[in-house]
Structure formats: structure tokens, C-alpha cells
Design an enzyme around this catalytic site. Structure first.
Site, mmCIF file in Angstrom:
data_model
loop_
_atom_site.group_PDB
_atom_site.id
_atom_site.type_symbol
_atom_site.label_atom_id
_atom_site.label_comp_id
_atom_site.label_asym_id
_atom_site.label_seq_id
_atom_site.Cartn_x
_atom_site.Cartn_y
_atom_site.Cartn_z
ATOM 1 N N GLU A 250 99.559 -17.030 -33.000
ATOM 2 C CA GLU A 250 99.346 -16.958 -34.453
ATOM 3 C C GLU A 250 100.573 -16.345 -35.105
ATOM 4 O O GLU A 250 101.288 -15.568 -34.457
ATOM 5 C CB GLU A 250 98.119 -16.091 -34.766
ATOM 6 C CG GLU A 250 96.818 -16.812 -34.549
ATOM 7 C CD GLU A 250 95.589 -15.935 -34.738
ATOM 8 O OE1 GLU A 250 94.477 -16.442 -34.561
ATOM 9 O OE2 GLU A 250 95.747 -14.739 -35.046
ATOM 10 N N LYS A 252 102.623 -13.703 -36.897
ATOM 11 C CA LYS A 252 102.462 -12.259 -37.105
ATOM 12 C C LYS A 252 102.925 -12.004 -38.528
ATOM 13 O O LYS A 252 104.126 -12.020 -38.811
ATOM 14 C CB LYS A 252 103.291 -11.457 -36.104
ATOM 15 C CG LYS A 252 103.091 -9.962 -36.295
ATOM 16 C CD LYS A 252 103.920 -9.160 -35.322
ATOM 17 C CE LYS A 252 103.583 -7.677 -35.334
ATOM 18 N NZ LYS A 252 103.428 -7.058 -36.626
ATOM 19 N N ARG A 257 97.120 -4.383 -42.627
ATOM 20 C CA ARG A 257 95.816 -4.732 -42.069
ATOM 21 C C ARG A 257 94.718 -4.511 -43.082
ATOM 22 O O ARG A 257 94.700 -3.487 -43.783
ATOM 23 C CB ARG A 257 95.588 -3.829 -40.863
ATOM 24 C CG ARG A 257 94.476 -4.236 -39.935
ATOM 25 C CD ARG A 257 95.048 -5.054 -38.845
ATOM 26 N NE ARG A 257 94.091 -5.459 -37.849
ATOM 27 C CZ ARG A 257 94.253 -5.212 -36.540
ATOM 28 N NH1 ARG A 257 95.280 -4.522 -36.122
ATOM 29 N NH2 ARG A 257 93.369 -5.662 -35.672
ATOM 30 N N ARG A 273 93.828 -0.024 -41.911
ATOM 31 C CA ARG A 273 93.885 0.400 -40.516
ATOM 32 C C ARG A 273 93.665 1.909 -40.388
ATOM 33 O O ARG A 273 93.216 2.397 -39.368
ATOM 34 C CB ARG A 273 95.266 -0.007 -40.016
ATOM 35 C CG ARG A 273 95.624 0.476 -38.682
ATOM 36 C CD ARG A 273 96.878 -0.205 -38.258
ATOM 37 N NE ARG A 273 97.546 0.597 -37.258
ATOM 38 C CZ ARG A 273 98.629 0.219 -36.615
ATOM 39 N NH1 ARG A 273 99.192 -0.937 -36.897
ATOM 40 N NH2 ARG A 273 99.179 0.993 -35.729
ATOM 41 N N PHE A 344 92.266 -13.341 -39.233
ATOM 42 C CA PHE A 344 92.542 -13.745 -37.860
ATOM 43 C C PHE A 344 91.434 -13.413 -36.861
ATOM 44 O O PHE A 344 91.527 -13.767 -35.698
ATOM 45 C CB PHE A 344 93.890 -13.207 -37.370
ATOM 46 C CG PHE A 344 94.068 -11.719 -37.489
ATOM 47 C CD1 PHE A 344 93.455 -10.866 -36.608
ATOM 48 C CD2 PHE A 344 94.874 -11.192 -38.492
ATOM 49 C CE1 PHE A 344 93.627 -9.496 -36.710
ATOM 50 C CE2 PHE A 344 95.058 -9.826 -38.612
ATOM 51 C CZ PHE A 344 94.426 -8.971 -37.719
ATOM 52 N N LYS A 426 102.377 -8.832 -29.276
ATOM 53 C CA LYS A 426 103.199 -9.161 -30.452
ATOM 54 C C LYS A 426 104.609 -9.498 -29.987
ATOM 55 O O LYS A 426 105.150 -8.836 -29.101
ATOM 56 C CB LYS A 426 103.203 -8.008 -31.444
ATOM 57 C CG LYS A 426 103.568 -6.689 -30.843
ATOM 58 C CD LYS A 426 103.355 -5.542 -31.798
ATOM 59 C CE LYS A 426 103.703 -4.231 -31.144
ATOM 60 N NZ LYS A 426 103.363 -3.051 -31.877
HETATM 61 P P1 AMP Z 1 102.565 -3.667 -35.063
HETATM 62 O O1 AMP Z 1 102.157 -3.110 -36.391
HETATM 63 O O2 AMP Z 1 104.003 -4.006 -34.981
HETATM 64 O O3 AMP Z 1 102.042 -2.864 -33.915
HETATM 65 O O4 AMP Z 1 101.834 -5.103 -34.911
HETATM 66 C C1 AMP Z 1 100.428 -5.268 -34.922
HETATM 67 C C2 AMP Z 1 99.952 -5.545 -36.331
HETATM 68 O O5 AMP Z 1 100.302 -6.868 -36.737
HETATM 69 C C3 AMP Z 1 98.451 -5.545 -36.482
HETATM 70 O O6 AMP Z 1 97.968 -4.218 -36.615
HETATM 71 C C4 AMP Z 1 98.225 -6.362 -37.744
HETATM 72 O O7 AMP Z 1 98.255 -5.493 -38.874
HETATM 73 C C5 AMP Z 1 99.463 -7.258 -37.815
HETATM 74 N N1 AMP Z 1 99.187 -8.712 -37.717
HETATM 75 C C6 AMP Z 1 99.831 -9.640 -38.456
HETATM 76 N N2 AMP Z 1 99.412 -10.865 -38.160
HETATM 77 C C7 AMP Z 1 98.450 -10.750 -37.199
HETATM 78 C C8 AMP Z 1 97.634 -11.690 -36.478
HETATM 79 N N3 AMP Z 1 97.712 -13.005 -36.664
HETATM 80 N N4 AMP Z 1 96.765 -11.176 -35.561
HETATM 81 C C9 AMP Z 1 96.681 -9.838 -35.331
HETATM 82 N N5 AMP Z 1 97.430 -8.914 -35.994
HETATM 83 C C10 AMP Z 1 98.308 -9.358 -36.908
#
Ligand code: AMP
Length: 568
Positions: A250, A252, A257, A273, A344, A426
Site C-alpha cells: 500500500e 505509505k 494517523r 495515534r 487502510f 514500511k
Molecule cells: P512511521 O511513522 O515511519 O513509523 O510509519 C508508520 C506510519 O505510517 C503509521 O503509523 C501510519 O500513520 C502511516 N501510514 C501511512 N500509510 C499507511 C498505510 N497504508 N498503512 C499503514 N500505515 C500507514
């Protein structure tokens, strides 16, 4: 329960830094608590009066505490401040000034935990005219009947510095030890119930009744839950290796959030979050939910992403971050900074919990449920494939669309609230970026006189539940329109000072920032054992709590895997 009994436990916890010992102390404390009708005492152990998801704050400054101390001890404000300057801990100051007074007077009634909870719970409700005076008298009333030790913990609770070092893992283990047989399954059941409810008093109540009752705890829309978090993948190949084939890819999205809830009565609540309820800030999202999701009740996980009104291009998170905090002229900001919801995941649907269903099934339900409307609400761009080539093309497309990269998900996995899991990964282009928390600052000179100009950055040492320093940054890319400048940051940090020493101050770990750095080295200079070279602050992360910042084990792992190494 007598408040003094709780304070004895606080003292024991403060004296014993080992987690094992803390668990032993807490389990002992919990045993008699099983018989108490009111389990809210657990909140006091967390330095709160409400469950974790409830964002109400006491709103009490150190200055107001000093006034309350003056009122209830008769010691002058000046003397209290002098004392505070010398020892740097307002709790200890309270212990001495109230303790000394108590040697001369006989106090009439003993303080109970009920009374403390009662008075503290009234504080967040007080607003507007006369609120300060009312707050003052609620605090003074407690201090007047407190012993020195009790005063110490009342003050520390009020200013958010309980200093007993109890992490949620310790509370979880102590609940297991005091109510159930100690084993992995029971520990998981307690953690699971907490992740679904973010309320330790409720979890404790259920655990007292046995494992069966505990396992009955379900999600309920309207009640925030901890979001599931992702681990890093190095490449698409690495992603396939870790989540299997085919994988669900998907976009990112580079936003923030949003967990969207609609309860059985049709009430909509939106949580971040950090578990903050931001429903009022997002009337546009509420409207989209009403119009484009036809279901009685649900919990949907999503990312809100901003776009430019004119060009319709997606914008980075920082451009829309203001929308999370804005309390006034909300409609104006809705127009100026529009967002699109990219859903998502779905965790609950029409009265049924879905988190144990495989992701593939959940995503199908979600996709049937939402009527996609570009620039309003839609399901995340998705590709299910076993082909590296196709996944790579999809990755490039996401980056071209101004998104951060890809998420790589295992199609059979459950949703695990609150966990950082290896079945949701990710993938971002390599960049030396970390989210850290500011724990100190130093006044600048010349052009920067009067503002802080150097900031101490820390990560979370989750094993010891402490923030540990990892570097200092004097570099900051000023973006005053987004609240990021030396003066703005100084304003934000000043109320969080815990100690001043010369030109330097210690700061309560509350403000999370994203930093870019050149490389990372092992170093004895900082407690983390690492030092960042040339860190620069690039963004404020108001959507993150201090606990959300990078952890020491993540940094260590990354360092060991050379993931965070030099990028010149
Ligand atoms: P990070 O903040 O770098 O740890 O990356 C994880 C965050 O990406 C999650 O907490 C979500 O807020 C965000 N995110 C963006 N797109 C998605 C997606 N398709 N699925 C899950 N999380 C996503």
C-alpha cells in the site's frame, strides 16, 4: 484506601530502580486492591486520574503549585522559590515545607485516595473566570491535610513528574502476578485487554475475576485504542522475505494517523495515534464519514494526508500538522488546508470485532464499505502481488505522488493494537531521519540571545523506561508559519523546565521533533552510548507523544545493520 499507603508504595518504587523489584512491589500493592470497589487507584500510580486514552490534563503550572504551598504552609513564596532553585525538585520542596509545618500542628483528618482522586478530577473541568482560584483552593485543601511525603507526591502528580519509573509493562506484569498464574498466555491476555481498552483499572477489574472474564474484553467504538505500528524493511526483496508471497503493498501516505470510530448510537469519534480525541478539529472528516460510509458501527484505521487546494498535489505532513491542534476558526483551516482520508484497515464492523481476522479479509470488507471520493475519503492505493518488478513500479509511483514509500503487509496477519509488528513493514528511501524528544536546551548568544539555541535530543531506553541523550542540535530549519523557529520552540519549552543550571535547562520530555543527521557513532559522551553527527531539527511532531520517539533498541539494531550509517 489511605493515601499514605499509596505514598509508601511510591517511595518503594522510587527507591528501587530494578524492574523485577518494581513488579514485586506493585503486585504486593495490588493484592489488597483486588477487594477495593474502586480500581481507579491504578490511575494514580500512572500519575493520572483518568485512563490512558483520556487526554484531559490538570493544567497546573509550577507557579500555581508554589502559591498553593504558600497558602497551606504559611512559608513565603520567595522562600519556596529559593528553596526550589537550590534543590530543583518542587516535590521535595513540598515535602519539606509541609512536613515542617506538620511538626507543629495536629492535623484533623487523614487523606484518602478517594479524596485525592476527587479533587484532582475537578481540576481539568475548571475553565474561565475564577478557575485559577478554584484550582488553588482544591490543591490547598489537599495539601492542608497532607503529610510531607503526601505533599511531595501530590505536587509531583500535578506537574506530571511522579518519578517512580513505572512503565506500562510493569503494571501489566504486576496485574498478572497478583491476579493470575504467571505465564506467557496470561501476560499476553492482560496486554491484549489493555491494547483494546487502554484502561488499566478496567483490565485489573476483569483480571481479578479470572482469565475468562479478561478474554471477554472487546474493542468498543468510541473508545480509543493503541494503533498497530510497523517495522522497517530494507527493500522489496526483504519485504517479501519477511511477510511472504503474495504480499499486500500500500502507499505509505505522508500524513497523520486517524482512527475513526462510529459507535452503535451513530456517534462519530476520531482519535490520533496519541489517543487524542480530535473530532472537533475535523468536521470535514465527520461529514465524509456520514456521507460515504454506510455502516451502523465501525473502527477504521487511516492516514489523513494534506493536499494543495489549487494544484491538488499531496503535501508533506508538516503542512497540515496545524489542523490537529487548532481549537478556533476551524472552518477557516478546513478550507485552507484540506485533507484526504486514506483508510487502510477495519477493526470492528457492525457490532463485531475483526482484529483476529486475516488482513486480506479485513481489507476486502473495508473496500466494500467505503465509497471512494478522491480528495475526501478513499481506501489506500493497494497492490497484491508476488512480483518484485510490479512492486517496484508501485513503489516509484508512490514516491512520484509525493508519498513516503510503501507499506508491505502480510495478507494473513491479525491486527495487534499497540504492537510494533513484523507483519506490517514500511519501506522508505534511505534517509538519516529520527524522531527524538527534547530533554534540554541552552540559551543562545548574540542574535539568539533570549532564546534557546541548542537543544538536547533523547531517545527512549525502553528497557529502563528512561529517556537517554543521543546528541545536541543547534541547527533548525526555521519555518515560523509551522511553529518551528527558535523563538517558537523556546516558548513551547519554557513551561516544561525542570531544572536551571547557568545557561542550561533540563526539559520535561514532551516535545517530539524529527531530525536529520549525517551519521551516527558509538560514543561515551551521551547516556545512549551513541552520538549523532550534525543533527538538524526539521519538523515538530505534535501528533506524537514522547513514548513514540525512536527507541534505543531500534537505534542499536539499525546501527548494527548499518542501516543508519554514513550518507555523504
Ligand atoms: P512511521 O511513522 O515511519 O513509523 O510509519 C508508520 C506510519 O505510517 C503509521 O503509523 C501510519 O500513520 C502511516 N501510514 C501511512 N500509510 C499507511 C498505510 N497504508 N498503512 C499503514 N500505515 C500507514
Amino acid at each position: 484506601m489511605q493515601y499514605s499507603k499509596l505514598c509508601e508504595t511510591y517511595e518503594d518504587l522510587e527507591k528501587n530502580p530494578s524492574r523485577l523489584k518494581k513488579t514485586e512491589i506493585l503486585s504486593k500493592f495490588f493484592k489488597p486492591l483486588k477487594k477495593e470497589k474502586d480500581k481507579q487507584i491504578i490511575y494514580l500510580l500512572q500519575g493520572k486520574v483518568y485512563p490512558d486514552y483520556d487526554e484531559r490534563e490538570f493544567g497546573i503550572s509550577e507557579q500555581l503549585c508554589i502559591k498553593a504551598l504558600e497558602k497551606s504552609s504559611g512559608v513565603s513564596k520567595k522562600e519556596i522559590i529559593n528553596h526550589w532553585r537550590k534543590i530543583g525538585d518542587l516535590g521535595k520542596v513540598a515535602e519539606q515545607v509541609i512536613g515542617n509545618k506538620k511538626q507543629n500542628t495536629l492535623f484533623s483528618h487523614k487523606l484518602t485516595t478517594d479524596k485525592v482522586l476527587d479533587n484532582l478530577k475537578k481540576l481539568p473541568e475548571l475553565q474561565g473566570k475564577g478557575a485559577v482560584d478554584k484550582k488553588l483552593s482544591l490543591i490547598s485543601e489537599l495539601l492542608t491535610s497532607a503529610t510531607g511525603t503526601e505533599a511531595k507526591y501530590i505536587i509531583r502528580t500535578l506537574i506530571g513528574q511522579l518519578r517512580i519509573g513505572v512503565a506500562s509493562g510493569t503494571i501489566r506484569d504486576s496485574i498478572v502476578e497478583s491476579c493470575l498464574e504467571k505465564n506467557k498466555e496470561n501476560t499476553e491476555a492482560v496486554q491484549d485487554a489493555y491494547n483494546k481498552t487502554t484502561d488499566f483499572a478496567l483490565v485489573f477489574e476483569k483480571a481479578c475475576k479470572g482469565i475468562k472474564e479478561l478474554k471477554k474484553v472487546t474493542l468498543s467504538p468510541g473508545h480509543p485504542i493503541k494503533a498497530m505500528l510497523a517495522l522497517k524493511a530494507d527493500s522489496i526483496e526483504d519485504g517479501f522475505k519477511r511477510v511472504g508471497k503474495p504480499a499486500i503493498f500500500e502507499y505509505k501516505y505522508d500524513g497523520f494517523r486517524m482512527i475513526i470510530n462510529k459507535d452503535e448510537k451513530g456517534k462519530i469519534n476520531i482519535f490520533t495515534r496519541r489517543l487524542d480525541n480530535v473530532t472537533n478539529q475535523f468536521p470535514d472528516v465527520v461529514e465524509y464519514i456520514q456521507k460515504y460510509i454506510n455502516a451502523k458501527s465501525f473502527i477504521i484505521d487511516s492516514e489523513a494526508v494534506g493536499y494543495d487546494k489549487k494544484t491538488k498535489k499531496y503535501t508533506p505532513f508538516q503542512a497540515v500538522s496545524q489542523r490537529i491542534k487548532r481549537k478556533h476558526n476551524i472552518q477557516e483551516l478546513v478550507k485552507k488546508l484540506p485533507i484526504e482520508i486514506n483508510a487502510f484497515d477495519i477493526l470492528y464492523y457492525n457490532g463485531k470485532e475483526l482484529i483476529s481476522e486475516p488482513f486480506e479479509k479485513r481489507t476486502k470488507i473495508l473496500r466494500k464499505l467505503i465509497q471512494n471520493h478522491k480528495y475526501k475519503i478513499r481506501t489506500a492505493h493497494q497492490l497484491i502481488t508476488s512480483s518484485e518488478k510490479k512492486a517496484d513500479k508501485f513503489y516509484k509511483q508512490a514516491l512520484k505522488n509525493n508519498q513516503e514509500g510503501l507499506m508491505i503487509k502480510n495478507k494473513d496477519s491479525k491486527y495487534q493494537p499497540g504492537a510494533r509488528v513484523g507483519h506490517m513493514l514500511k519501506l522508505k528511501p534511505a534517509e538519516n531521519e529520527l524522531d527524538l524528544v527534547i530533554t534540554g536546551a541552552e540559551y543562545g548568544k548574540g542574535k539568539r540571545a533570549g532564546s534557546y539555541a541548542t537543544f538536547t535530543l533523547s531517545c527512549l531506553d525502553e528497557k529502563n523506561n528512561k529517556f537517554v541523550e543521543i546528541g545536541k542540535s543547534s541547527g533548525l530549519k526555521e519555518k515560523p508559519e509551522l511553529g518551528l523557529s527558535f523563538t517558537e520552540l523556546t516558548k513551547k519549552l519554557k513551561p516544561l523546565i525542570t531544572k536551571e543550571h547557568g545557561r542550561k535547562v533540563n526539559i520535561q520530555p514532551k516535545i517530539v521533533v524529527t531530525i536529520l543527521y549525517q551519521n551516527i557513532q558509538r560514543s561515551p559522551t551521551y547516556k545512549s552510548g551513541f552520538a549523532l553527527r550534525f543533527p538538524r531539527i526539521t519538523q515538530l511532531r505534535p501528533d506524537r507523544k514522547a513514548d513514540d520517539c525512536a527507541t534505543l533498541s531500534e537505534i542499536t539494531k539499525g546501527y548494527n545493520r548499518h542501516e543508519l550509517k554514513i550518507h555523504y
